[in-house]
Design a protein around this motif. Structure first.
Motif, PDB file in Angstrom:
ATOM      1  N   ALA A 322      42.003  42.130  38.362  1.00 41.02           N
ATOM      2  CA  ALA A 322      40.751  42.750  37.944  1.00 41.02           C
ATOM      3  C   ALA A 322      39.621  41.745  38.148  1.00 41.02           C
ATOM      4  N   LEU A 323      38.501  42.222  38.687  1.00 36.73           N
ATOM      5  CA  LEU A 323      37.343  41.352  38.850  1.00 36.73           C
ATOM      6  C   LEU A 323      36.622  41.234  37.515  1.00 36.73           C
ATOM      7  N   GLU A 324      35.838  40.140  37.407  1.00 37.15           N
ATOM      8  CA  GLU A 324      35.065  39.915  36.186  1.00 37.15           C
ATOM      9  C   GLU A 324      34.214  41.141  35.863  1.00 37.15           C
ATOM     10  N   ARG A 325      33.535  41.664  36.895  1.00 36.62           N
ATOM     11  CA  ARG A 325      32.618  42.777  36.615  1.00 36.62           C
ATOM     12  C   ARG A 325      33.374  44.065  36.280  1.00 36.62           C
ATOM     13  N   GLU A 326      34.632  44.164  36.735  1.00 38.56           N
ATOM     14  CA  GLU A 326      35.409  45.354  36.382  1.00 38.56           C
ATOM     15  C   GLU A 326      35.788  45.340  34.900  1.00 38.56           C
ATOM     16  N   ALA A 395      35.084  39.526  29.821  1.00 41.32           N
ATOM     17  CA  ALA A 395      35.127  39.355  31.276  1.00 41.32           C
ATOM     18  C   ALA A 395      35.217  37.887  31.658  1.00 41.32           C
ATOM     19  N   GLN A 396      34.653  37.009  30.816  1.00 37.43           N
ATOM     20  CA  GLN A 396      34.594  35.600  31.193  1.00 37.43           C
ATOM     21  C   GLN A 396      35.786  34.796  30.706  1.00 37.43           C
TER      22      GLN A 396
ATOM     23  N   ARG B  79      36.007  32.743  41.990  1.00 40.00           N
ATOM     24  CA  ARG B  79      36.849  33.438  41.022  1.00 40.00           C
ATOM     25  C   ARG B  79      37.190  34.857  41.492  1.00 40.00           C
ATOM     26  N   ASP B  80      36.176  35.564  41.995  1.00 41.34           N
ATOM     27  CA  ASP B  80      36.403  36.935  42.442  1.00 41.34           C
ATOM     28  C   ASP B  80      37.276  36.989  43.689  1.00 41.34           C
ATOM     29  N   ALA B  83      40.692  36.659  42.588  1.00 45.43           N
ATOM     30  CA  ALA B  83      41.139  37.888  41.932  1.00 45.43           C
ATOM     31  C   ALA B  83      41.566  38.925  42.975  1.00 45.43           C
ATOM     32  N   LEU B  84      40.791  39.023  44.052  1.00 45.44           N
ATOM     33  CA  LEU B  84      41.139  39.997  45.102  1.00 45.44           C
ATOM     34  C   LEU B  84      42.420  39.593  45.821  1.00 45.44           C
ATOM     35  N   ARG B  86      44.914  37.962  44.437  1.00 42.99           N
ATOM     36  CA  ARG B  86      46.002  38.337  43.517  1.00 42.99           C
ATOM     37  C   ARG B  86      46.262  39.830  43.583  1.00 42.99           C
ATOM     38  N   ARG B  87      45.145  40.589  43.588  1.00 43.63           N
ATOM     39  CA  ARG B  87      45.258  42.043  43.573  1.00 43.63           C
ATOM     40  C   ARG B  87      46.070  42.540  44.769  1.00 43.63           C
ATOM     41  N   TYR B 115      43.186  49.386  39.904  1.00 50.35           N
ATOM     42  CA  TYR B 115      42.207  48.415  40.400  1.00 50.35           C
ATOM     43  C   TYR B 115      42.095  48.466  41.914  1.00 50.35           C
TER      44      TYR B 115
END
Lengths: 406, 235
Positions: A322-326, A395-396, B79-80, B83-84, B86-87, B115
């Motif tokens: 999951a992204l932070e903004r999600e 989220a953080q 970070r994002d 996350a992607l 990992r996703r 997700y």
């Protein structure tokens, strides 16, 4: 993404229905309170307006004495004369009808029943000025008035107390003080006045009859008040000023002396009264709005607790990708959905309680779309405002720490 | 030329804190992991195996060195971006299962696909298939509270493999299970590795569990002490 976050948030709420309900209780009560208060306030304003219009439209009343200011001892201001009434009708432009009226509180008796009520003497025009309608029988005529005939027209309250629920009083003689008087008409009920008086507790006789047979003391001689109806489209303010000037000269009040009479514009009273109730409505609404705010803080509180409680779950979501903004969006939507549900339930509650209260208080129920929309909008906004801090915090979170959280 | 490995670590270091309080958890790790491997990472607590696990899972970034996952440089990712990664490429299995409470097994397995934006019918189909793969058909509507520990871990494994990841990371997957249940889980991981070709990397401190892996990497004091490919695998 929005749709997904919405789906996630809804699943979350469904998982914890009880908690969700307790969370939104504050919002429910807040919204219900605001909407109910404002609806009741509007109902009260509307009720006062209709009651005032039942007095008669565009009514200007002239009474002796001033209503305000220190009423130093001295002699009471003199009543008006019948010639004053004629003078107003003759010389003030914009006046449609004028009627003199004198009244006093007397005991009225029929057989074994009696009650003390307002007995008023006037001319036939009074009925038109005062917006009185007949329920039964007839009004007295000008001839009867001048001849001081012992006839009277009675209000619904008087009829009920003297003749019972279904009694027909027409042709019966009732006793006013010591005088016997024939009932020739019954007036259609008007209900309470804006001041809370029962307008139907009245017996109306010709003015001459009242002056000769019923008026006792000096203070009841002459004409107690002058009722004037202003012509449609005429400027009421001008009429009020013209009447005041005329009366000053007729009552020999010189340049800098104060009036010993008052000219009352009922429209102005109506405006004052309704602005008073509007202020009350605003105040009550404001108090209720505070409870809405408290409800919002409740949502923030629960959301913060739930972030702590769900730390591991958030860690899992973050690990899954999951992204932070999600996560932010999910929590924000949860908060907004909760507060909107709360708002909707509050509106439903407000509808029920307003209907019940207006029915109990005998007030008109006026649906106010504006306040409903505002209250709902505010509750949704509260969700965003108070949901943001917990959502940001969730989220953080560092996924590693969140996963290890016990 | 040699095939690009799934994972390539070169001179990876990880330091927590700074100054006097600084603690170096990893002191220069070199490791290649190829597709289709089943690796057990072992070592005493404090040896750096958990830190390595977090780095490999792209949950954290190294302090120094180079980490390439499918050729991409992870050490410079945001970070994002991680996350992607990992996703799309990594499935996680945790010691504590980490299922969503009061949520059916099916919905738990669907979570990663939410997700990814997979359509509802596709989600249902794939989640059912994954649950069947771990031997839980018929249990789709049960919540974690209604499942045994072993079953819960199977749901977690289904959730990890439902997206067809390149790497399955299991952190002490049998830590909360009795020996019989542990054996079942290990056999399941082994099957996923051999039958479905999923690369499995498991952290464990139990030698019995490591017996199921094809390769054992031992950590001591932030170093790799030895790295052995086993001929005989327990089954």
């Amino acid at each position: 993404m929005i749709f997904n976050a919405f789906l996630l948030a809804l699943r979350e709420i469904r998982r914890n229905l009880m908690r969700a309900f307790l969370t939104v209780l504050g919002i429910v009560i807040g919204v219900a309170a605001v909407v109910t208060m404002v609806t009741l306030g509007n109902g009260a304003t509307a009720m006062i307006k209709t009651q005032l219009s039942s007095l008669g439209s565009n009514l200007v009343i002239v009474v002796p004495g001033t209503r305000m200011g220190p009423g130093g001892g001295g002699t009471p201001p003199p009543n008006f004369k019948e010639s004053d009434v004629a003078a107003i009708l003759e010389s003030v432009r914009g006046v449609r009808l004028v009627a003199p009226a004198s009244s006093s509180s007397l005991t009225v008796q029929y057989m074994q029943s009696n009650l003390t009520t307002r007995v008023l003497g006037s001319t036939p025009d009074y009925f038109e000025i005062g917006n009185w309608k007949l329920a039964n029988g007839r009004l007295f005529t000008d001839t009867e008035q001048r001849a001081a005939r012992a006839v009277c027209v009675i209000g619904e309250t008087v009829r009920k107390s003297l003749f019972g629920n279904s009694g027909n009083p027409l042709g019966e003689r009732i006793r006013l003080k010591t005088q016997s008087c024939e009932v020739i008409g019954v007036l259609a009920p008007k209900g309470q006045s804006a001041m809370g008086q029962d307008q139907d507790a009245v017996v109306i006789t010709p003015l001459k009859t009242f002056q000769r047979r019923l008026a006792g003391r000096q203070s009841q001689q002459g004409v107690g008040e002058i009722m004037t109806s202003v012509r449609e489209g005429a400027n009421t303010e001008t009429v009020v000023n013209d009447i005041a000037n005329l009366m000053r000269s007729r009552r020999n009040i010189s340049g800098n002396e104060v009036d010993n009479f008052s000219v009352i514009d009922t429209k102005q009273i109506a405006n004052t009264l309704s602005s008073t109730t509007q202020i009350m409505t605003a105040l009550l609404g404001a108090v209720a709005a505070v409870s809405l705010l408290v409800g919002g803080i409740g949502i923030m509180n629960i959301m913060l607790v739930s972030v702590t409680e769900r730390t591991r779950e958030i860690g899992t979501r973050l690990a899954i990708g999951a992204l932070e903004r999600e996560v932010l969006l999910q929590f924000l939507i949860e908060a907004v959905a909760l507060s909107s549900f709360g708002g909707a339930i509050g509106l439903a509650l407000a509808l029920g309680s307003s209907l019940l209260l207006t029915w109990l208080l005998n007030m008109p129920y006026l649906f106010n779309a504006q306040i409903n929309l505002i209250a709902f909008g505010v509750s949704a906004t509260i969700g965003v405002a108070f949901g943001f801090v917990p959502a940001k915090r969730a989220a953080q979170l560092n996924p590693i720490d969140a996963l290890r959280h016990e | 030329m040699e095939r690009e490995p799934l994972i390539r670590l070169r001179g990876i270091t990880k330091t927590y804190g700074n100054g006097q309080a600084a603690f170096q958890a990893l002191r220069g790790i070199d490791l290649d992991i190829h597709e289709g491997e089943f690796i057990a990472v072992m070592g005493p607590s404090g040896s750096g195996k958990s830190t390595a696990m977090n780095l490999l899972g792209c949950l954290d970034v190294p302090s120094g060195g180079e980490y390439r996952f499918l050729g991409q440089h992870v050490e410079t990712m945001s970070r994002d971006e991680r996350a992607l990664l990992r996703r799309h490429h990594i499935g996680f299995v945790f010691q504590g299962f980490n299922l969503l409470a009061r949520t059916s097994a099916l919905e738990n397995v669907e979570l990663p696909m939410l997700y990814r934006g997979v359509s509802q019918s596709e989600r249902h189909k794939q989640a059912r298939a994954a649950l069947e793969r771990v031997g839980l058909n018929g249990w789709e509507d049960h919540t974690p509270a209604e499942l045994s520990g072993g079953q819960q871990q199977r749901v977690a494994i289904a959730r990890a493999i439902v997206t067809g990841p390149a790497l399955l990371l299991a952190d002490e997957p049998t830590g909360n299970l009795d020996s019989e249940r542990s054996r079942e889980i290990m056999l399941l991981l082994q099957q996923l590795n051999t039958d479905n070709g999923i690369t499995v990397l498991m952290v464990t401190h139990e030698p019995d569990m490591a017996e199921y892996a094809k390769r054992i990497v031992r950590f001591v004091d932030g170093h790799i002490a030895n790295d052995t490919v086993r001929e005989e695998v327990c089954a």
